[in-house]
Write a protein that holds these residues in place. Sequence first.
Motif, PDB file in Angstrom:
ATOM      1  N   ILE A 659       0.876  -1.190   0.000  1.00  0.00           N
ATOM      2  CA  ILE A 659       0.000   0.000   0.000  1.00  0.00           C
ATOM      3  C   ILE A 659       0.908   1.234   0.000  1.00  0.00           C
ATOM      4  O   ILE A 659       1.444   1.598   1.053  1.00  0.00           O
ATOM      5  N   PRO A 660       1.105   1.872  -1.129  1.00  0.00           N
ATOM      6  CA  PRO A 660       0.683   1.443  -2.465  1.00  0.00           C
ATOM      7  C   PRO A 660       1.625   0.386  -3.031  1.00  0.00           C
ATOM      8  O   PRO A 660       2.730   0.189  -2.515  1.00  0.00           O
ATOM      9  N   GLN A 661       1.188  -0.275  -4.076  1.00  0.00           N
ATOM     10  CA  GLN A 661       2.015  -1.291  -4.718  1.00  0.00           C
ATOM     11  C   GLN A 661       2.942  -0.624  -5.729  1.00  0.00           C
ATOM     12  O   GLN A 661       2.492   0.088  -6.627  1.00  0.00           O
ATOM     13  N   VAL A 662       4.230  -0.857  -5.558  1.00  0.00           N
ATOM     14  CA  VAL A 662       5.244  -0.271  -6.436  1.00  0.00           C
ATOM     15  C   VAL A 662       5.646  -1.328  -7.463  1.00  0.00           C
ATOM     16  O   VAL A 662       6.196  -2.369  -7.114  1.00  0.00           O
ATOM     17  N   ARG A 663       5.319  -1.081  -8.708  1.00  0.00           N
ATOM     18  CA  ARG A 663       5.639  -2.030  -9.781  1.00  0.00           C
ATOM     19  C   ARG A 663       6.939  -1.680 -10.496  1.00  0.00           C
ATOM     20  O   ARG A 663       7.547  -2.557 -11.120  1.00  0.00           O
ATOM     21  N   SER A 664       7.353  -0.441 -10.421  1.00  0.00           N
ATOM     22  CA  SER A 664       8.570  -0.020 -11.113  1.00  0.00           C
ATOM     23  C   SER A 664       9.318   0.967 -10.227  1.00  0.00           C
ATOM     24  O   SER A 664       8.713   1.857  -9.627  1.00  0.00           O
ATOM     25  N   PHE A 665      10.626   0.772 -10.147  1.00  0.00           N
ATOM     26  CA  PHE A 665      11.501   1.629  -9.351  1.00  0.00           C
ATOM     27  C   PHE A 665      12.714   1.921 -10.227  1.00  0.00           C
ATOM     28  O   PHE A 665      13.533   1.039 -10.474  1.00  0.00           O
ATOM     29  N   LYS A 666      12.793   3.141 -10.710  1.00  0.00           N
ATOM     30  CA  LYS A 666      13.810   3.474 -11.709  1.00  0.00           C
ATOM     31  C   LYS A 666      14.586   4.701 -11.293  1.00  0.00           C
ATOM     32  O   LYS A 666      14.008   5.731 -10.952  1.00  0.00           O
ATOM     33  N   LEU A 667      15.910   4.565 -11.316  1.00  0.00           N
ATOM     34  CA  LEU A 667      16.802   5.694 -11.075  1.00  0.00           C
ATOM     35  C   LEU A 667      16.971   6.468 -12.383  1.00  0.00           C
ATOM     36  O   LEU A 667      17.338   5.884 -13.410  1.00  0.00           O
ATOM     37  N   ILE A 668      16.673   7.748 -12.348  1.00  0.00           N
ATOM     38  CA  ILE A 668      16.697   8.570 -13.549  1.00  0.00           C
ATOM     39  C   ILE A 668      18.049   9.280 -13.640  1.00  0.00           C
ATOM     40  O   ILE A 668      18.481   9.933 -12.674  1.00  0.00           O
ATOM     41  N   PRO A 669      18.715   9.139 -14.767  1.00  0.00           N
ATOM     42  CA  PRO A 669      19.990   9.885 -14.906  1.00  0.00           C
ATOM     43  C   PRO A 669      19.726  11.378 -15.028  1.00  0.00           C
ATOM     44  O   PRO A 669      18.602  11.831 -15.293  1.00  0.00           O
ATOM     45  N   LEU A 670      20.766  12.135 -14.836  1.00  0.00           N
ATOM     46  CA  LEU A 670      20.655  13.572 -15.005  1.00  0.00           C
ATOM     47  C   LEU A 670      20.335  13.908 -16.455  1.00  0.00           C
ATOM     48  O   LEU A 670      20.503  13.078 -17.361  1.00  0.00           O
ATOM     49  N   GLN A 671      19.840  15.119 -16.672  1.00  0.00           N
ATOM     50  CA  GLN A 671      19.587  15.557 -18.034  1.00  0.00           C
ATOM     51  C   GLN A 671      20.874  15.468 -18.849  1.00  0.00           C
ATOM     52  O   GLN A 671      21.982  15.643 -18.312  1.00  0.00           O
ATOM     53  N   PRO A 672      20.742  15.156 -20.120  1.00  0.00           N
ATOM     54  CA  PRO A 672      21.969  14.914 -20.924  1.00  0.00           C
ATOM     55  C   PRO A 672      22.991  16.031 -20.832  1.00  0.00           C
ATOM     56  O   PRO A 672      24.192  15.761 -20.772  1.00  0.00           O
ATOM     57  N   HIS A 673      22.538  17.259 -20.788  1.00  0.00           N
ATOM     58  CA  HIS A 673      23.525  18.347 -20.737  1.00  0.00           C
ATOM     59  C   HIS A 673      24.104  18.535 -19.334  1.00  0.00           C
ATOM     60  O   HIS A 673      25.036  19.338 -19.167  1.00  0.00           O
ATOM     61  N   LEU A 674      23.566  17.809 -18.336  1.00  0.00           N
ATOM     62  CA  LEU A 674      24.112  17.882 -16.980  1.00  0.00           C
ATOM     63  C   LEU A 674      24.872  16.622 -16.579  1.00  0.00           C
ATOM     64  O   LEU A 674      25.449  16.582 -15.505  1.00  0.00           O
ATOM     65  N   GLN A 675      24.832  15.604 -17.407  1.00  0.00           N
ATOM     66  CA  GLN A 675      25.526  14.363 -17.064  1.00  0.00           C
ATOM     67  C   GLN A 675      27.033  14.577 -17.069  1.00  0.00           C
ATOM     68  O   GLN A 675      27.571  15.197 -17.998  1.00  0.00           O
ATOM     69  N   PRO A 676      27.712  14.055 -16.052  1.00  0.00           N
ATOM     70  CA  PRO A 676      29.181  14.198 -16.029  1.00  0.00           C
ATOM     71  C   PRO A 676      29.835  13.267 -17.041  1.00  0.00           C
ATOM     72  O   PRO A 676      29.384  12.147 -17.274  1.00  0.00           O
ATOM     73  N   VAL A 677      30.890  13.766 -17.642  1.00  0.00           N
ATOM     74  CA  VAL A 677      31.641  13.014 -18.641  1.00  0.00           C
ATOM     75  C   VAL A 677      33.102  13.016 -18.216  1.00  0.00           C
ATOM     76  O   VAL A 677      33.641  14.049 -17.790  1.00  0.00           O
ATOM     77  N   LYS A 678      33.711  11.866 -18.334  1.00  0.00           N
ATOM     78  CA  LYS A 678      35.128  11.762 -17.996  1.00  0.00           C
ATOM     79  C   LYS A 678      35.962  12.485 -19.035  1.00  0.00           C
ATOM     80  O   LYS A 678      35.773  12.306 -20.249  1.00  0.00           O
ATOM     81  N   ILE A 679      36.857  13.328 -18.554  1.00  0.00           N
ATOM     82  CA  ILE A 679      37.721  14.077 -19.462  1.00  0.00           C
ATOM     83  C   ILE A 679      38.745  13.125 -20.061  1.00  0.00           C
ATOM     84  O   ILE A 679      39.436  12.393 -19.330  1.00  0.00           O
ATOM     85  N   ALA A 680      38.821  13.119 -21.381  1.00  0.00           N
ATOM     86  CA  ALA A 680      39.761  12.233 -22.062  1.00  0.00           C
ATOM     87  C   ALA A 680      41.192  12.677 -21.764  1.00  0.00           C
ATOM     88  O   ALA A 680      41.534  13.861 -21.880  1.00  0.00           O
ATOM     89  N   SER A 681      41.982  11.717 -21.360  1.00  0.00           N
ATOM     90  CA  SER A 681      43.373  12.023 -21.029  1.00  0.00           C
ATOM     91  C   SER A 681      44.186  12.134 -22.303  1.00  0.00           C
ATOM     92  O   SER A 681      44.077  11.303 -23.214  1.00  0.00           O
ATOM     93  N   LYS A 682      45.016  13.171 -22.365  1.00  0.00           N
ATOM     94  CA  LYS A 682      45.879  13.375 -23.521  1.00  0.00           C
ATOM     95  C   LYS A 682      47.206  12.635 -23.393  1.00  0.00           C
ATOM     96  O   LYS A 682      48.000  12.621 -24.327  1.00  0.00           O
ATOM     97  N   LEU A 948      27.168  23.145 -31.883  1.00  0.00           N
ATOM     98  CA  LEU A 948      28.335  23.789 -31.280  1.00  0.00           C
ATOM     99  C   LEU A 948      28.427  23.295 -29.841  1.00  0.00           C
ATOM    100  O   LEU A 948      27.670  23.720 -28.968  1.00  0.00           O
ATOM    101  N   ARG A 949      29.292  22.334 -29.599  1.00  0.00           N
ATOM    102  CA  ARG A 949      29.404  21.694 -28.285  1.00  0.00           C
ATOM    103  C   ARG A 949      30.315  22.512 -27.385  1.00  0.00           C
ATOM    104  O   ARG A 949      31.412  22.894 -27.775  1.00  0.00           O
ATOM    105  N   VAL A 950      29.822  22.735 -26.169  1.00  0.00           N
ATOM    106  CA  VAL A 950      30.568  23.481 -25.164  1.00  0.00           C
ATOM    107  C   VAL A 950      30.912  22.511 -24.037  1.00  0.00           C
ATOM    108  O   VAL A 950      30.025  21.972 -23.374  1.00  0.00           O
ATOM    109  N   GLU A 951      32.164  22.277 -23.828  1.00  0.00           N
ATOM    110  CA  GLU A 951      32.645  21.411 -22.747  1.00  0.00           C
ATOM    111  C   GLU A 951      33.198  22.309 -21.646  1.00  0.00           C
ATOM    112  O   GLU A 951      34.090  23.122 -21.892  1.00  0.00           O
ATOM    113  N   TYR A 952      32.669  22.144 -20.434  1.00  0.00           N
ATOM    114  CA  TYR A 952      33.088  23.014 -19.340  1.00  0.00           C
ATOM    115  C   TYR A 952      33.240  22.208 -18.059  1.00  0.00           C
ATOM    116  O   TYR A 952      32.627  21.140 -17.883  1.00  0.00           O
ATOM    117  N   SER A 953      34.027  22.725 -17.162  1.00  0.00           N
ATOM    118  CA  SER A 953      34.267  22.065 -15.887  1.00  0.00           C
ATOM    119  C   SER A 953      34.860  23.071 -14.916  1.00  0.00           C
ATOM    120  O   SER A 953      35.216  24.198 -15.287  1.00  0.00           O
TER     121      SER A 953
END
Length: 1236
Positions: A659-682, A948-953
């Motif tokens: 009560i209530p019955q939970v049929r689905s439990f889903k973790l939602i990722p951040l919005q695509p423009h807020l998702q963290p991305v690993k900086i590629a090592s040079k 036009l992709r903007v990469e910031y940190s």
Amino acid sequence: MSQIDYGQTAEDHQAFLILVRNTGQHLCNRSFNRAWERIRKLSCIAIPGQKRVAWVRYKRSYSKENNEWGDFQAHRKVLGLVSIGQCADQDQFEELFDSYRKVKEEYASTLFNSRLFVFGMNTDGSPLKEEEKQDTGEKTSTSSSRSGKSSPVHSEDSGVTPDLSPTDVGNDCEITKTDTETELSMNKPSSAISSQVEPKPTEQLQQSDLKSIVEQTDNLSKSPSELPTSHPHSNSNKSDVASEVPTSRPHSNSLTKESAGAEVLFSPNLDNCSDLEEKVKDFVTSIFFVLEGKRLDRSFERADKMQLLCAPFEKKDYVGLDTDTKSYRKKCQGRLRKHLGDLCLQAGIPGEAILHYQTAIDILRPVNDWLWIGACFEGICSASVIVRFPKSQTPTLRRNFSLQAKLGSSMSNDTKLRTGSVKSGYTNGYQDQEDSPKSALGPDDIVEKYREALVHYSKFKGSGMIEMEACLKACRVLVIQRKYLQASDFLQNVVYINLQTSDEDKINRYCTLSQLYSQIGFQRKASFFKRIAAMQCVSPQNPQPNWKLCHSLVMQCLDGYSICVDPKDIPTGCVYGWPVLQARVLNELIFSARRTGNIPVAIRHLSLLLHTLFDTLTTQDKRDIINTLQTLTAKSEGTMAALALDSGVILPPIPLSNIPQVRSFKLIPLQPHLQPVKIASKVEKLDTGPFIFTPLSLGQTDVQNKTHADFCWVEHDMCEVQLQVYNPLPDELSIQQMSLMTDGVEIEAYPTNPTIPAESGPNLVKILSRPRSSGDLRILGYTTHLLGMRSQCRLRDLPDLRNLRTTVTVIPALPQITLTASLPKVATFTSVGDGANVVTSGTTSIYAGQSKECMITVRNTSNQPVEKISVSLDCHPDQKELQSKVFQWSQENLDAQLPLQPSGLVCFTVCIYGNSDFLSSKSVRSGSQSSEHSNPDEYESVCVESLLRVEYSGGPGLEAGYCRHCAVAFSVDILPSIIFHSWEALPSESPDHCVLVFDVCNVCSQQVDLHYNINDSFKLEPKQIRRLTIQIEKCKFPDPGPELDVADRLQMTKPPPPVISRYSQHLDGFIHILWTMCGTKNCGKMGTEHLSWSPQQLELIKVSDVSWNVSVNDQSCSAHSIPVVCTGTVVNIEILITFRAGVSYTSAVLAVSCGLLTDHTSVYSWDTDQVTVLGSQSYQLTNVGGEDSTRYRTSYLFHYSGTYRFNVKCVATATDDDIDHIWQCHDIQVRVIDEE
């Protein structure tokens, strides 16, 4: 009224019954319980001088009515009395002794001996001094604190707790063989705590007491030759009345007041009474010898002195009966023989007891004495059980073998003290026989004899108690034999026996039935009788209903109905138990808990009902239960804390997970423009060796992948979990609070309070939270507060939500930015790259060659500084070069404005250029084109889309190596403006210049002003084609790069651009063609980098590899100077050719030709009648180059006047190819006039 002993066993027939009483008013229950625990362990005592043992059964209380059945069955007779009391002075002792005397007089008809243990006085009976009292009090309090809470004093024959019997002897039983000489001298004190009893003079004794003493003395001294052990007992009894002069106690005379056969023992306290057990053993031994004497006396009793033994209800039937009949004498003789069998059984001689029982049956059968015949059958069964199953019983108290005081001791040392495991000298009387006596019944015969005994008992209305106890004994014997179905028949007979008993007795009966049914495996029936006992506690006829006991009994019957207190123990995927019965039992449990006033427990039971039986409830039942729950939680809020009952049962927390019955439990990722991305090592990765593939899982990566989410959350960012919930209730469900249960990372929760319509679903519920630190965040479940209850629903307990990825990595804090563009937003956009990161857009329309600026504004909306911003184009690799010309910006200008503090702004400009090839769609891009192959209407607009992709940190996230990506979507429509219809390269009059000719077409809908060179311009109408010429200085094209080897070519993702484009791009820097629309003032520039030039055209455009110097009659000749000669005169032509440094050719041919120019044309004709060649017109050269110079001379004779043109060219072949390279000399003309 007689009380039924529901704990009796067949082995109890051989035990002495000793009553242990708390006498007086000064001894607390805690001290008495400690003494009781020490005494009750002595249930098996070795008899000195005998190869037998005495079994003892202790009782705290025993009714006088039960004691009257001692003639019918000897083990029901109280043979000994142990009174325990406390006093501090003479007056208290007098009061204590009076109480002891009253108890003794109550059981005087059956007592053989008695003891009075007095605590609180010196061992000689004198009062303690004040210092000793204080010391004693301190010891008592210390020992009491160690012992904990005192257990309440309860009746031992209540039926719920079985009494100690010979079968209860286990590890706690002590079988000690005392000294025979000590027992033979019982008239002397055996220890320091024994008091020297000084009786009053004989004339002061009452006549009844004196008579009893004389009778006991006479009975013990009838046959000294046959009863050697009777002398010690006789001496012991005589010592009780012996006179001794008091020495240390002035009040010792009062101790002998009416104390015939008694011994008073003094001790300061229970802790100092170390030989309490020894005194009890001495006491039991004295009873044994008295019993042995009576057994011998009964064996030789004369027939004329026999008295008729009767059951209590039979006495009224024999009043006035003629005793001088054969039938009466037979009854006396047979009953006496049966009584003698009881004494033999108590004396440890079961074999002889069986013979006496059988003889009694033969005597009583002719006179139809069925009651006593049934008693004989029961006695035979008890004796046979003692013989056949000496090791079968389980002791009441077990000792943990792991808690041995002496290391290395074997368990066999303890098992020797169990029932049937006694040494050979202390067995059941058959130690001299190798096998059991033939008279002992077999297992099957024992059951049959029990049945016969019950048949005889059932003939008498007053023997219901005996019949019921016999059924219980038979059942326990069958449990030993593992004959459970037959045992159930005897238990069923107990149900049919109708006795007018108290409610307490009925409760004990049903509890005993429940216990026995549980032992034979009838769990459901055991729970049924336990439940009946619970209902009996609160029956309407009960004047004092005990709801607390009712609740406790119903709790005990849950297992039989397959009701698990802990929902985790309930199996899933199947029907477990009987839902209708389970619902009824749980409702009774809830009602009893409410009546006891324990609201939290009632709420917990309601939660269990809703959790386990929700699907089986009707709509009305659900509504009623919910209303009840709300009523209870209004008084006490339901929590998730474990509840402990008085019985020791722990009620685990039960969440309302359905009560209530939970049929689905889903973790939602951040919005695509807020998702963290690993900086590629040079940094280039170190070579770790060859890559070896294996399908084996050699680590815990797979396990982590199953539980970890494939995305990350960011510290201090709002995170979301979505639930699909259903409301199974018939009413609207209002959830006061719903939040997450987490572990590993502290979060800031934002609870939600949704309202779900009745019987609806799925309904989306979003739960928000904000991590306060970084690390692995484990989502354990969710919490709810509804219907007045707080529930913690763990995902591992929900079958549909167990295998979810509920662990997410939280990385350190990253900044957030917003992007805005100065251009209008795009209505629709076809994603070229990762369009999910787009946060804003811009669209515009420009003409080919036109440029426009777009201002991009970056705003920091977080609390972290932006320390890094990188802008790039996100497009297909094949279009990257093209779009890089359309969109341009200054990264250096952007870096100069960093770092961007919170709430700060950064602006940078994106220049949008209408890149185009300025060609028709059908143009073949090689060489010049004619106007007939071009149609301006076929030129269409082009739509260019790009991200036009903007990469910031910045902040801690940058230190951890993470960044964020967002993008601006651009949609640019490039409209046609001016196109090249055709183009050509022509030689110029100057040898170091060339002329480029372009035919341009206006393909737009507006008039265009075209500007070229410096000051040249013209207007171009729509769809009009006009030619423009541009003279440029010959170009020196840059050298091509080094040729790629085979390995580099294999690594290239796309083929290299053609070489010809290198010349076009270089040439575009020298050509400036600008256009301006007259109506809109739009302006732009035409680019020529997409034009294709033929090799011949390139030779005219680029700086030649050779240089020419031509002289006519030793006069230098150029394109601007034309020498004049006369006809008939020889004209000398000298040509000097010089090769540029850095070139090399294997062969070269220098050729010269001459012809007459016609009027108004540039075509010349060759005729030998017009000119005569005086020499060779070609010259062969070999291996030329590297600034080599060659001079060539020839002569001509002109016959006619006119303008003659010399065509001078050089054709050379390079060393590395077979292509002919042709160099044309500038235009050389000679005007010939007639000679005057």
